[in-house]
Design a protein around this motif. Structure first.
Motif, short mmCIF file in Angstrom:
data_model
loop_
_atom_site.label_atom_id
_atom_site.label_comp_id
_atom_site.label_asym_id
_atom_site.label_seq_id
_atom_site.Cartn_x
_atom_site.Cartn_y
_atom_site.Cartn_z
N ALA A 782 0.74 -1.07 -0.10
CA ALA A 782 0.00 -0.17 0.00
C ALA A 782 0.89 1.33 -0.12
O ALA A 782 1.89 1.30 0.64
N VAL A 783 0.47 2.21 -0.62
CA VAL A 783 1.17 3.58 -0.79
C VAL A 783 1.04 4.39 0.40
O VAL A 783 -0.36 4.37 1.06
N ASN A 784 2.11 4.68 1.11
CA ASN A 784 2.03 5.51 2.47
C ASN A 784 1.94 6.78 1.96
O ASN A 784 2.62 7.55 1.88
N GLU A 785 0.69 7.34 2.04
CA GLU A 785 0.09 8.57 1.55
C GLU A 785 0.64 9.87 2.28
O GLU A 785 1.04 10.91 1.98
N ALA A 786 0.83 9.34 3.75
CA ALA A 786 1.33 10.46 4.70
C ALA A 786 2.86 10.80 4.40
O ALA A 786 3.39 11.70 5.07
N ALA A 787 3.79 9.76 3.87
CA ALA A 787 4.95 10.01 3.70
C ALA A 787 5.40 10.83 2.37
O ALA A 787 6.56 11.42 2.35
N LEU A 788 4.34 10.88 1.49
CA LEU A 788 4.50 11.79 0.35
C LEU A 788 4.94 13.29 0.56
O LEU A 788 4.09 13.85 1.47
N ASP A 789 6.11 13.68 0.11
CA ASP A 789 6.24 15.06 0.55
C ASP A 789 7.15 15.59 -0.49
O ASP A 789 8.36 15.62 -0.71
N GLU A 790 6.48 16.36 -1.76
CA GLU A 790 7.07 16.66 -2.95
C GLU A 790 8.10 17.61 -2.76
O GLU A 790 8.96 17.80 -3.24
#
Length: 953
Positions: A782-790
């Motif tokens: 599953a993609v860890n959406e919370a980790a995304l930081d462009e």
């Protein structure tokens, strides 16, 4: 917990990657466990692919390897998505090829197939198939194809034969199959009709013979002063079958002759002069000889004007009795003899060299002859019409879309399909001739019945002819048609015959039809793709409520070209055998190399190959990538303290470092991008993206950044490493282990569709999973959406580039790896300054810095450093490396001056060439462009050297 020893890591994963052993082991394990043998009743959205069946006579070539890599990447990804995936393999019986092999064998033994008889010949064919027909299957297995071998099909299997018979009977009942005498492409070598699609046009140097045909009337009144016509032909032997001469209706030169006759030389037959719009009055003399029985265009002209059809050639390529004195001659010998005879009679006007297209049999490899023959045909237009209607609704969806037009064009103005072949190996046509009605022999006048078997045929014949036959004292006698069906007929049923059709209650058919995607080459859109859609439209094999179209998507791939970008072919002798490359580098390396070369869906790829050494730099690079992943996993095993990703658990976001947050954001983004690319068939982009992420961001940066945290120094000198670590260091070490384990574990899942054996082996080594648990059957992470930081990703990319610049400046200065030096960064961007300050520890470790300072240039410019230094710019960041007292400044100055002089000399030469009108105006554009690029590079190097010299004071 203490770190694992190299010996413990060795137990989980050997030091050296052995592709052959790894691949053999996992292929056997997957197959033995039935890992890819799905249950139609299992949960999960169905996803299915039936592989294009290679010929049973074939052996693995690079095209097979490429197609296999593409298909397997798709199905392995869909399996990881939790779908109920069926990938069904099989082979095609290859009628002409197998029969040719066997006839050559029998001839070498001094016999013939006719001596042997049909039953004995077929028995021998099945024996050959059992002994030699599995070669291609064994070779496909070596690639790690995740197909269901337990469901393997062969186009002559009883179940598939039942489907072929049912389709033929239904099409005949619908009036879509008929028998008639038409002009067909005849292959004298195989002794069979071949379809238009099995004909290859070849450009050959030949001759154009011009002949004089005398008017029967001798050029009297009404002939316009002419006593003969001149016609030209590339096939003089066919003039013996001429039944007319055609001119264009508007051609005034011959208007008065239309309706008159000429006397055919050598034969003496009077044939009419007709007016027909097909004739091109500007070509040659504007007169065309018409041989309706030996040319498709002439056949059409003859039909329009009621000209007789005279066949002068036998089916073995020799001249028949209708050719008179030329009977018995081979067609090419007859050509010479006819020309000589025409010359002797004064009818040869001239001979011209002429390059033209000659139709060759794709199987027999000889020129085909258009011959009149009674054959079975499928009415193509009604079948094609339904496919065009479906295409208007977007079915199927082509990837890339440009191939949709090619498919549509072929379905338009389509000719009827000749489906019968004069062979023994194949699906025998389910038609029985009532030979008792025609003296016990099959003739064009013999009535027939079409049936599913002999019993049904007998019943049908009895109903139609029984009473009349008995009244006339004849016993009803049936004989099955000796011909077989075109191989492409059975291949056209492949998407549903393999799933159990015509049994509409078959579980496989109900679950996996229609199939999800067809992956195939552009060269068989006509041969196969269109025929599958046409036959599916007529049979409607889907269960109630399901679409009949046999596949939702059609992914068209390009060709694999050789090292010189040429199309590979047997005739050119430039094929590349994939098996030696597999033995040298491994199947995963070859698969990854081929997919990574794809620049866009449907594009051809070029495979680098050194024929002298049998090596490929492209495949070797993929093997090096595998080694990189192997070594990274071994590093993890040594440094995870004997734990597994499961026992380590997820890292606490509150305790992540800057580098941790960056790589976890990158992991989540690459997960998203890769899933989207796999799902949309952008497989080349998937391979390229994963390569860059794994090699650069994981192996080169993340592992380097984690090393000092995984192996922190003890709190006091002389203590045993790891025994006196502070609680903070131990906690940070645990976070580093968690991050490393998570990144590598997920990366292996993402890579699995492309490199299945390697990823399976490394995943087991890393996770400690039992052998019967397969990565191939795990869930996509599953993609860890919370980790995304462009924003962080962009800033960290600047940090990485800054470290590269520092390392480059150290190299320019000539600092030894063990030497330390201070580093100063100047930036006016607060967010970048904050990242640099937070990453001070990482910068120090990776650049051997004695100190790291981050300053605002508005408050302190470069002169404020107060020391001699080397400087460079990276985007909006200025990097300074103070070197006073660390290197010999004068020696460095000398090297830089030498670099500057070299660059200035190059600038002078290049600028001079570009200023010369003879060069700039006459040289090829690409040469001029290269010169300009070299000048720009030289000027940049000169500016760099000047700036560094200025920094030395």
């Amino acid at each position: 917990m203490a770190e694992a020893t190299p010996a413990q890591a060795e137990a989980a994963l050997p030091k050296t990657y052995d592709p052959a052993g790894t691949e053999d082991r996992w292929q056997a394990a997957w197959e033995e466990a039935g890992a890819f043998h799905p249950d139609p009743n299992a949960p999960g959205e169905p996803f299915s692919v039936v592989i294009p069946p290679p010929n049973v006579t074939g052996s693995l070539h690079m095209g097979h390897g490429f197609e296999t890599a593409l298909i397997d990447t798709i199905v392995r990804f869909q399996r990881l998505q939790g779908k109920n995936v069926l990938c069904l393999p099989g082979t095609d019986h290859a009628s002409i090829a197998v029969q040719s092999i066997l006839e050559k064998q029998i001839k070498a033994e001094g016999g013939s197939k006719d001596d042997l008889g049909r039953d004995a010949f077929l028995e021998r064919a099945w024996s050959w198939k059992a002994e030699s027909g599995g070669t291609i299957v064994g070779q496909l297995r070596r690639l790690g194809y995740s197909v269901d071998w337990r469901r393997e099909r062969f186009t002559l299997d009883p179940g598939l034969n039942k489907a072929v018979v049912e389709a033929f009977v239904r099409l005949h009942e619908q009036g879509l199959i008929y028998r008639g005498e038409y002009l067909v492409n005849w292959c004298p070598a195989s002794g069979s009709a071949v379809s238009d699609l099995e004909v290859e046009m070849k450009e050959l140097d030949g001759h154009l013979w011009h002949f004089r045909y005398p008017l029967t009337a001798g050029g009297g009144e009404g002939s316009g002063g002419l006593d003969h016509l001149v016609v030209a032909t590339t096939r003089p032997e066919t003039l013996l079958g001429d039944t007319g001469v055609a001119v264009h209706p508007s051609d005034l030169r011959y208007a008065a002759l239309v309706g008159q006759t000429i006397t055919l030389p050598l034969v003496g037959r009077e044939i009419p002069i007709v007016a027909d719009g097909h004739v091109d009055p500007a070509f040659g003399t504007g007169c065309v000889k018409v041989t309706p029985a030996h040319d498709p265009n002439d056949f059409a002209i003859g039909a329009r004007h009621g000209l007789p059809l005279i066949t002068v050639m036998a089916k073995d390529g020799t001249m028949n009795a209708a050719s008179g004195r030329f009977a018995g001659l081979d067609r090419f010998e007859a050509r010479k003899a006819v020309v000589a005879a025409m010359e002797a009679e004064g009818c040869l006007v001239k001979v011209e060299p002429h390059r033209h297209s000659v139709p060759f049999s794709d199987r027999g490899k000889v020129p085909v002859e258009p011959l009149l023959s009674t054959q079975w045909f499928a009415r193509a237009e009604p079948l094609a019409a339904r496919c065009r209607e479906a295409l208007d609704q977007g079915e199927p969806h082509f990837v890339p879309q440009r191939w949709e037009k090619v498919y549509r064009d072929w379905l338009t103005d389509i000719r009827d399909w000749c489906i019968s072949r004069q062979l023994w190996w194949g699906h025998r046509i389910p038609a029985w001739f009532v030979v008792s009605e025609t003296g016990g022999v099959i003739s064009d006048a013999t009535p027939y019945v079409v049936a599913r078997d002999a019993v049904e045929a007998q019943a049908k014949a009895e109903a139609q002819f029984g009473v009349a036959s008995r009244a006339e004292g004849r016993e009803l006698q049936l004989e099955q048609d000796p011909d077989v069906l075109d191989t492409w007929f059975s291949s056209g049923l492949w998407p549903f015959s393999t799933l159990g059709w015509p049994d509409e209650n078959a579980a496989d058919l109900a679950t996996w039809y229609p199939t999800s995607v067809l992956v195939t080459g552009f060269d068989i859109i006509f041969f196969w793709v269109a025929r599958m859609t046409m036959l599916a439209g007529a049979m409607e094999p889907a269960c109630a409520g399901q679409p009949w179209m046999p596949f939702a998507d059609v992914m068209i791939h390009g060709l694999v070209r050789d090292e010189n970008n040429r199309k590979m072919s047997k005739s050119a002798g430039n094929g590349i055998d994939p098996l030696p490359l597999i033995e040298r580098y491994g199947a995963d390396a070859l698969r990854f190399a081929l997919v990574r070369e794809v620049a866009g869906a449907g594009q051809d790829i070029r495979l680098d190959y050194d024929r002298a050494t049998g090596s490929s730099a492209t495949v070797e690079a993929a093997r090096n990538f595998a080694n990189k992943l192997w070594n990274a996993t071994r590093f993890a095993l040594i440094n995870l303290g004997g734990e597994t990703p499961a026992s380590l658990g997820e890292p606490d976001p509150a305790h992540l470092t800057l580098a941790d947050r960056w790589i976890l954001s990158r992991l989540a983004r690459v997960n998203q991008e890769t899933a989207q690319r796999y799902g949309s068939y952008a497989l080349g982009e998937s391979a390229k993206g994963l390569y860059e992420f794994a090699w650069n961001e994981v192996c080169d940066w993340t592992i380097e950044l984690l090393k000092r945290r995984l192996n922190p120094r003890p709190s006091s000198e002389g203590d045993i490493p790891g025994e006196t670590l502070s609680p903070e260091a131990l906690a940070d070490q645990q976070v580093a282990r968690q991050v490393l384990a998570k990144v590598l574990t997920e990366l292996l899942v993402l890579l699995h569709p492309l490199m299945p054996h390697l990823s399976e082996e490394l995943w087991h080594g890393l996770t400690g999973a039992p052998e019967e648990t397969f990565l191939a059957l795990q869930a996509w992470p599953a993609v860890n959406e919370a980790a995304l930081d462009e924003a962080l990703e962009a800033q960290f990319a600047e940090l990485i580039e800054a470290i590269r610049v520092v390392r480059n400046l150290r190299a320019v200065a000539g600092l030894k790896p063990s030497q330390s030096a201070p580093v100063v960064f100047l930036t006016s961007r607060p967010e970048l300054a904050a990242v640099l300050r937070e990453a001070t520890g990482d910068i120090t470790a990776l650049t051997r810095a004695t100190s790291v300072e981050v300053r605002d240039p508005a408050a302190a410019d470069a002169s404020a450093v107060g020391e001699r230094c080397l400087a460079a710019v990276s985007g909006e960041l200025q990097v300074l490396l103070p070197i006073e007292g660390l290197v010999d400044i004068e020696a460095l100055r000398g090297r830089l001056e030498k670099d500057l002089a070299k660059a200035e000399k190059e600038i002078k030469g290049l600028a001079g060439r570009l200023a010369n009108p003879n060069f700039a105006g006459k040289a090829p554009p690409e040469v001029v462009a290269e010169c300009r690029a070299n000048l720009a590079e030289a000027e940049a190097q000169a500016a760099l050297a000047r700036g560094r010299l200025a920094g030395l004071g």
